[in-house]
Design a protein around this motif. Structure first.
Motif, PDB file in Angstrom:
ATOM      1  N   LEU A   1      18.609  -3.851  -1.894  1.00  0.00           N
ATOM      2  CA  LEU A   1      18.757  -2.398  -1.956  1.00  0.00           C
ATOM      3  C   LEU A   1      17.480  -1.732  -2.450  1.00  0.00           C
ATOM      4  CD1 LEU A   1      22.374  -2.182  -3.390  1.00  0.00           C
ATOM      5  CD2 LEU A   1      21.632  -1.465  -1.116  1.00  0.00           C
ATOM      6  N   PHE A   2      16.822  -2.313  -3.438  1.00  0.00           N
ATOM      7  CA  PHE A   2      15.564  -1.733  -3.920  1.00  0.00           C
ATOM      8  C   PHE A   2      14.493  -1.785  -2.833  1.00  0.00           C
ATOM      9  CE2 PHE A   2      17.269  -2.869  -8.253  1.00  0.00           C
ATOM     10  CZ  PHE A   2      17.426  -1.559  -8.666  1.00  0.00           C
ATOM     11  N   LEU A   3      14.397  -2.909  -2.160  1.00  0.00           N
ATOM     12  CA  LEU A   3      13.392  -3.028  -1.095  1.00  0.00           C
ATOM     13  C   LEU A   3      13.683  -2.054   0.040  1.00  0.00           C
ATOM     14  CD1 LEU A   3      12.920  -6.920  -0.909  1.00  0.00           C
ATOM     15  CD2 LEU A   3      11.517  -5.226  -2.114  1.00  0.00           C
ATOM     16  N   ALA A   4      14.959  -1.895   0.384  1.00  0.00           N
ATOM     17  CA  ALA A   4      15.332  -0.970   1.467  1.00  0.00           C
ATOM     18  C   ALA A   4      15.003   0.468   1.098  1.00  0.00           C
ATOM     19  CB  ALA A   4      16.817  -1.122   1.777  1.00  0.00           C
ATOM     20  N   ASP A   5      14.965   0.768  -0.198  1.00  0.00           N
ATOM     21  CA  ASP A   5      14.685   2.132  -0.643  1.00  0.00           C
ATOM     22  C   ASP A   5      13.197   2.374  -0.870  1.00  0.00           C
ATOM     23  OD1 ASP A   5      16.619   4.313  -1.049  1.00  0.00           O
ATOM     24  OD2 ASP A   5      15.638   4.561  -2.990  1.00  0.00           O
ATOM     25  N   GLY A   6      12.350   1.417  -0.463  1.00  0.00           N
ATOM     26  CA  GLY A   6      10.913   1.628  -0.508  1.00  0.00           C
ATOM     27  C   GLY A   6      10.206   1.132  -1.744  1.00  0.00           C
ATOM     28  N   TYR A   7      10.905   0.372  -2.595  1.00  0.00           N
ATOM     29  CA  TYR A   7      10.261  -0.171  -3.785  1.00  0.00           C
ATOM     30  C   TYR A   7       9.504  -1.448  -3.450  1.00  0.00           C
ATOM     31  CZ  TYR A   7      12.875   3.035  -6.792  1.00  0.00           C
ATOM     32  OH  TYR A   7      13.371   4.159  -7.390  1.00  0.00           O
ATOM     33  N   ASN A   8       8.391  -1.658  -4.137  1.00  0.00           N
ATOM     34  CA  ASN A   8       7.658  -2.916  -4.040  1.00  0.00           C
ATOM     35  C   ASN A   8       8.254  -3.907  -5.035  1.00  0.00           C
ATOM     36  OD1 ASN A   8       6.007  -1.543  -2.305  1.00  0.00           O
ATOM     37  ND2 ASN A   8       4.160  -1.696  -3.538  1.00  0.00           N
ATOM     38  N   GLU A   9       8.337  -5.166  -4.636  1.00  0.00           N
ATOM     39  CA  GLU A   9       8.807  -6.197  -5.546  1.00  0.00           C
ATOM     40  C   GLU A   9       7.651  -6.632  -6.442  1.00  0.00           C
ATOM     41  OE1 GLU A   9      11.730 -10.097  -5.327  1.00  0.00           O
ATOM     42  OE2 GLU A   9      10.704  -9.393  -3.512  1.00  0.00           O
TER      43      GLU A   9
ATOM     44  N   PHE B   1      10.703  -3.890  -9.905  1.00  0.00           N
ATOM     45  CA  PHE B   1      10.503  -3.168  -8.655  1.00  0.00           C
ATOM     46  C   PHE B   1       9.833  -1.847  -8.999  1.00  0.00           C
ATOM     47  CE2 PHE B   1      13.986  -6.048  -8.209  1.00  0.00           C
ATOM     48  CZ  PHE B   1      13.814  -6.613  -6.965  1.00  0.00           C
ATOM     49  N   ALA B   2       8.887  -1.425  -8.158  1.00  0.00           N
ATOM     50  CA  ALA B   2       8.150  -0.198  -8.450  1.00  0.00           C
ATOM     51  C   ALA B   2       7.820   0.530  -7.160  1.00  0.00           C
ATOM     52  CB  ALA B   2       6.865  -0.518  -9.213  1.00  0.00           C
TER      53      ALA B   2
END
Length: 451
Positions: free
Chosen positions: A275-283, A289-290
């Motif tokens: 979900l974080f990656l799908a919302d445009g966050y970098n791992e 996540f940022a």
């Protein structure tokens, strides 16, 4: 499923390993480092250097059952005020030892609950910090904020003091989970705190959320993540709940029979991660996540990501000074920890002494292995050329260490002439791979699950 089987065969679901926010880890500190060492190390900071400072407030209005931090509950402001006066004295002791022109690159207030301090104490403590060590150009001032313990007056005081980044703990928004971990904090209360922060022009926001909590399911963590994303944090720490009731007695209140299994913990992490990656966050590393414009993402891209007691950081200072009971300092020479018990810390400061009760002086091998571990935890790779240049290490020695790791983990790591790396499919094993470079006995340290 095949990947999960491989991870299981390598022991991911059974292992307990450190989080490696330091090397060696805190259980291996000893009384060999004391107040005189700390004073000498502070005195050795060069004039004009940039340092970081962590200020610890060990009080909470209520004690959350999931928390393993050293905190104490208080329903009155009086203990907090008395403790804040000790912080002022400790800062004066520090100032007397510092060379001229030392500046702050990062200032972080943590706890406990720093926002238990009344507004007037926030102002006094901030003034004392900046009298001792002024902020440098581009410095960052972050504060951990409990949404249940903040109001406009205290937020105004923090903003006036120069806070640039706020950090809020979420853990989980599900009411049942909050009840069983002793942390009642609704989405509405959290959103109101975020609005207080943003209304004062503080645009940088961190948030913590946990996986591996009792009664947590993939559906529940997905709902909590979606609510968190609606608050638009710049960076998120997705920590695994560490159930260590033998270390944190309050955790006996948590029903262990409702905790997810290690394979389920991995599924919870992956659900939130997607979900974080799908919302445009970098791992970032193993659990952060940022957004692309955040300092952590920029540091990762530039190869400048670091790791310390607060987790991942973009701070490049060589010195982190800890102020307050149990706070840990890091110097090029080693670690030094203040007395964990508030009473012992207060007594030492009142006597005009630093309260250092234990620590660790680095050996050359500590520095080499510590950098190997940090590189894996931050970048998932070790550059042979970089590690030898930084540590002045014998390339043959480093090659042998990397080869031994590769022999143990097989195709879960990639060995080449340039160094060693962890492919994406094996990154859940990162802490275990880092553990391979740790020469200290971990059999009695009581660390948390590897996942």
């Amino acid at each position: 499923m095949e990947q999960e089987s491989q991870l299981a065969r390598l022991g991911l679901f059974d292992a307990r390993v450190p989080r490696y926010t330091s090397y060696p880890t805190a259980p291996h500190f000893s009384a060999a480092v004391g107040p005189a060492d700390f004073a000498d190390w502070v005195g050795a900071i060069p004039a004009g250097a940039s340092i970081s400072l962590y200020l610890h407030v060990p009080f909470c209005r209520r004690l959350c059952w999931f928390c393993a931090c050293r905190t104490q509950g208080t329903q009155s402001d009086e203990p907090v005020r008395a403790y804040s006066e000790i912080l002022l004295e400790e800062l004066r002791l520090l100032q007397a030892r510092l060379a001229p022109g030392v500046r702050l690159s990062r200032l972080h207030w943590g706890g406990g609950t720093p926002t238990l301090m009344p507004a007037d104490m926030i102002r006094r403590v901030a003034d004392a910090v900046f009298d001792a060590v002024p902020m440098g150009d581009g410095a960052e001032f972050s504060v951990e904020i409990d949404p249940n313990e903040i109001d406009a007056e205290r937020m105004n005081a923090l903003a006036a003091a120069g806070m640039t980044r706020a950090s809020i703990g979420v853990q989980d928004f599900d009411a049942q989970i909050q009840s069983v971990i002793g942390r009642d904090q609704s989405y509405e209360v959290t959103r109101a705190a975020v609005e207080l922060i943003r209304e004062r022009g503080i645009t940088s926001l961190n948030a913590d959320i946990l996986f591996g909590l009792p009664h947590q399911s993939r559906e529940k963590i997905a709902q909590s993540v979606q609510k968190l994303l609606s608050l638009n944090p710049d960076r998120v720490a997705l920590y695994g709940y560490a159930h260590v009731p033998w270390m944190a007695r309050r955790q006996v209140m948590i029903p262990s029979d409702h905790l997810p299994t290690p394979p389920e913990r991995l599924q919870l992490f992956e659900t939130a991660r997607e979900l974080f990656l799908a919302d445009g966050y970098n791992e970032i590393g193993i659990d952060h996540f940022a957004l692309p414009g955040d300092g952590l993402a920029r540091a990762q891209k530039a190869g400048l990501l670091r790791r310390n007691f607060q987790g991942y950081t973009d701070d490049q200072a060589d010195v982190l000074v800890g102020i307050g009971a149990s706070a840990i300092s890091r110097f090029p020479q080693g670690y030094a920890q203040n007395a964990p018990a508030t009473s012992a810390h207060v007594a030492a400061i009142r006597d005009g002494q630093f309260s250092i009760s234990r620590g660790h002086a680095f050996s050359p091998e500590d520095r080499l292995r510590g950098r190997l571990i940090e590189a894996l935890m931050c970048d998932f790779r070790v550059s042979l050329r970089d590690i030898c240049a930084r540590q002045k290490a014998d390339p043959a020695v480093v090659r042998a260490l990397l080869a031994d790791c590769a022999a143990h983990f097989g195709d879960m790591v990639q060995l080449s002439d340039e160094g060693l790396s962890i492919p994406e499919r094996a990154r859940p094993l990162t802490r275990m791979i880092a553990r391979h470079f740790d020469t200290y006995d971990l059999s009695t340290a009581g660390h948390s699950s590897a996942i």
